[in-house]
Design an enzyme around this catalytic site. Structure first.
Site, PDB file in Angstrom:
ATOM      1  N   GLU A 173       0.843  -1.203   0.000  1.00 48.60           N
ATOM      2  CA  GLU A 173       0.000   0.000   0.000  1.00 48.60           C
ATOM      3  C   GLU A 173       0.875   1.249   0.000  1.00 48.60           C
ATOM      4  OE1 GLU A 173       0.821   1.596   2.941  1.00 48.60           O
ATOM      5  OE2 GLU A 173       1.869  -0.255   3.437  1.00 48.60           O
ATOM      6  N   GLU A 316       4.668  -0.357   1.167  1.00 50.39           N
ATOM      7  CA  GLU A 316       4.732  -0.551  -0.287  1.00 50.39           C
ATOM      8  C   GLU A 316       4.699  -2.016  -0.716  1.00 50.39           C
ATOM      9  OE1 GLU A 316       7.945   1.425  -2.262  1.00 50.39           O
ATOM     10  OE2 GLU A 316       7.734   3.264  -1.118  1.00 50.39           O
TER      11      GLU A 316
END
Length: 352
Positions: A173, A316
């Site tokens: 994310e 991420e």
């Protein structure tokens, strides 16, 4: 598929394939169980893929990018514009997960599910539900309808990965303020005090941490999310990234793909997915324990142990990529090592 159709379609793992993989491991010329959790993961993947010799050579990491209106309450060190900058950097392969993915042969799929502005880049998958969530200290983060739409975007992304030939997927994310929404979701799901599940995120001062805790407590008191209703929780105090990732877990399970979770945000989404459909947990491989306080709480609630405990908190999907690299090493043993029958080594016997 709709959310309801997806939940109804999730099936248990193939016990026979998992047992065959377990037995094959016992025949390999290594001490019994000596690869530990990595060995367990290969057995799990065999059950997921319904084959004793599964594959993970083609894989992607889906990075759900979204903004959080609660940043207006001073709960982050940097501004909301960073979400858009990093989303566009994902497109250009100029982020940490992109560099790690390059060295592990993982496709990076940046998904705009709720960035607060229009972002540019031909590789960005555009599934924007809204331009960020509302400030949850003033109103619900999103409508219930938009939450379900975001869940179904995640399901769609899993379908895309399967159609593209992926054997395994990872999830990450990007979104300034998403540790705030994650802490709120965690507090409601687990019943733990906000103070126990809230951390400093990307680097808050002590004063900023106090503001963050106060904002979460205010949002929960105002919106009164129902602890028994996952969609209600996400829609009132969550984020579009959490919703999308939750749907991605569910969709990956339907498609028969193992999914590697990253850190605290993806762990919160995993608990959401498991509360919606307990069977989905068998499809998830947990990469690492985040340094955020909610990370340990979420893993304990799920009753799972990750491969890696390294104090990571980058996000991420970086932790998930690190776990895939470990899985590659474990598969090298599983696929390439000789068996006891092919060597002069006497097979190990289970201890009684």
């Amino acid at each position: 598929m709709t959310l309801e159709q997806t939940i109804a379609a999730i099936r248990p793992l193939c016990a026979q394939s998992a047992e065959e993989a377990k037995q094959y491991f016992s025949s390999i010329a290594i001490p019994l169980g000596s690869l530990g959790m990595l060995q367990d993961a290969i057995v799990q993947i065999a059950g997921i893929q319904h084959q004793a010799h599964p594959k993970i050579s083609q894989r992607s990491v889906a990075v759900f990018c979204a903004d959080n209106g609660v940043v207006a309450q001073g709960v982050t060190q940097c501004g909301q514009d960073v979400t858009a900058i990093v989303t566009e950097n994902l497109n250009r392969a100029q982020t940490s997960v992109c560099r790690m993915a390059l060295h592990t042969n993982v496709r990076v799929l940046p998904i705009d599910i709720g960035v607060a502005c229009d972002v540019q880049g031909e590789k960005i998958i555009r599934r924007k539900i809204a331009y960020g969530t509302q400030d949850m200290t003033q109103a619900p983060a999103m409508t219930r309808e938009d939450c379900i739409r975001a869940l179904e975007v995640g399901i769609e992304m899993a379908e895309k990965c399967k159609a593209d030939g992926d054997h395994i997927v990872a999830v990450g994310e990007m979104g300034i303020g998403n540790t705030t929404s994650t802490a709120a979701v965690t507090a409601v799901l687990t019943g733990r005090p906000v103070t126990e599940v809230t951390g400093r995120g990307a680097g808050l001062s002590t004063e900023g941490l106090h503001r963050k805790i106060a904002a979460i407590e205010k949002a929960i008191a105002l919106n009164q999310p129902d602890p028994s209703d996952v969609v209600d929780i996400i829609s009132k105090v969550g984020g579009f990234d959490i919703a999308g990732i939750t749907g991605f877990y569910l969709g990956a399970a339907v498609q028969g793909m193992p999914i590697v979770a990253d850190g605290v945000i993806t762990a919160a989404a995993a608990l959401c997915a498991v509360r919606l459909c307990p069977a989905v947990q068998d499809y998830i491989i947990f990469a690492h324990e985040s340094q955020e306080p909610a990370g340990r709480v979420l893993l304990d609630t799920l009753g799972v142990h990750p491969f890696i405990t390294a104090g990571m908190r980058l996000g991420e999907g970086t932790g998930a990529i690190a776990a895939i690299a470990l899985l590659d090493l474990a598969f090298a043993v599983y696929d390439e090592m000789p068996c006891f029958a092919d060597t002069a080594i006497e097979a190990y016997q289970p201890l009684t």
